[in-house]
Design a protein around this motif. Structure first.
Motif: not given
Length: 366
Positions: A103-106, A184-200
């Motif tokens: 499934x695509x994120x989110x 459920x598809x916002x700046x927080x969940x999409x670009x921020x969410x993808x990038x934060x996952x990579x950061x962690x």
């Protein structure tokens, strides 16, 4: 969890359109480059749309509904590429049919849906995968190894500023669903969410959280139709926190594009520094570069990602949004063959949803 070992893996894509869309831009080119996968079925918004896509892409089976696709013989992996509000129903039908799911994120429209889907997959002992493909990017994997190998010494802090691309002063009408928090598809969940996952992935899990959010673009205009939208989603997200290592993190995402910096990520340590730059805040799809300095280095130098981080089978996709998706597919094949779990599953996705929830709740109570 059970894993089919037959080759090729039969794929059915939900949301592959003859006109446009992420499936045709990224998933289709990725699958066309890789051995071990066979695109056997697709579904679209209607039977007629599915027929048109089937003719255009040469896919043998086509269906007007995702449920029919999930039940089709020969489909081992159901790939979900539609809008977030439709994920839950489609994934449930695929799991009920005993199929693996990418499934695509989110993953879901909020944490509750993501947790429900993760639980359902675990109960059925089915393999699942989530499209957090920034983790598959060669640059991100190289960055993780640089940090793990001590390039910067002990990480002291990291800071990141980026632009969301969308969520600015103008917005196309066909993407207006991104401006409603209920989807459920916002700046927080999409670009921020993808990038934060990579950061962690690179630096470790997030501990303490402080957040400020704001909606600064109170009216958004479609330049083609002049229609005005009034968003209820944040176009400013300022996150601060501590990582499991003890390092301090700060991340600021801004809606729209900047005339200055659109992606700048620094990792600062006791013995060195790394700087990642690019022209988009979407780390999962953009092109980025790394510069670094450590030890006695007086200034930053460009670091080239070694060729071993690239998949030769995907050579033709380098520099395109399809590359990271293809790298994720290649890793899915290795996970299934070798029994690994490198690609994030639904349980990982549910945990990431919970982290974003925590970030958002912190902002609400700030």
């Amino acid at each position: 969890m059970s894993s089919p070992h037959q080759t090729p893996i039969g794929v059915g894509i939900v949301g592959l359109s003859a006109r446009r869309g992420w499936a045709s831009q990224a998933h289709l080119p990725a699958l066309q480059q890789l051995d071990g996968f066979e695109l056997r079925a697709l579904s679209a918004s209607s039977a007629e749309s599915a027929r048109q896509a089937s003719e255009k892409y040469g896919v043998a089976q086509f269906f007007g509904t995702a449920g029919e696709l999930a039940a089709a013989d020969g489909v081992d992996l159901v790939v979900v590429t539609v809008k977030v509000p439709h994920h839950r129903e489609i994934i449930q039908s695929a799991l009920a049919a005993g199929k693996m799911v990418l499934s695509e994120w989110p993953l879901g429209n909020g944490t509750a849906e993501a947790e429900e889907l993760a639980t359902a997959a675990a109960e059925r002992k089915l393999r699942t995968f989530t499209g957090l493909q920034a983790r598959s990017a060669p640059l991100v994997r190289y960055l993780r190894d640089l940090v793990a190998d001590g390039y910067v010494g002990e990480v002291l802090s990291t800071s990141l500023v980026a632009s969301g691309g969308s969520w600015g002063a103008v917005f196309s009408e066909d993407g207006a669903y991104l401006l409603d928090r209920a989807n459920g598809a916002t700046m927080l969940t999409i670009p921020f969410g993808h990038t934060l996952d990579a950061l962690t992935m690179v630096l470790g899990d997030v501990g303490k959280v402080t957040t400020v959010t704001a909606t600064r673009h109170r009216e958004v205009r479609d330049p083609q139709t002049s229609r005005v939208f009034r968003p209820n989603v944040a176009d400013q997200v300022v996150f601060g926190g501590g990582l499991s290592s003890g390092a301090v993190a700060s991340v600021h995402y801004r809606g729209g594009q900047s005339r200055g910096t659109n992606f700048h990520w620094e990792i600062n340590g006791t013995d060195g520094d790394l700087v990642i730059t690019g022209d988009t805040g979407h780390l999962q799809v953009g092109e980025f570069s790394i510069a670094g300095a450590h030890g006695s280095d007086a200034e930053l130098s460009r670091l080239t990602v070694p060729e071993r981080y690239f998949d030769p089978a995907l050579q033709g996709l380098r520099g395109t949004p399809a590359y990271n998706v293809g790298a994720a597919y290649a890793q899915i094949q290795r996970d299934l063959t070798e029994g690994g779990s490198e690609v994030p599953d639904f349980a990982h996705a549910a945990r990431h949803h919970r982290l974003l929830d925590r970030i958002e709740r912190t902002a609400e109570h700030a």
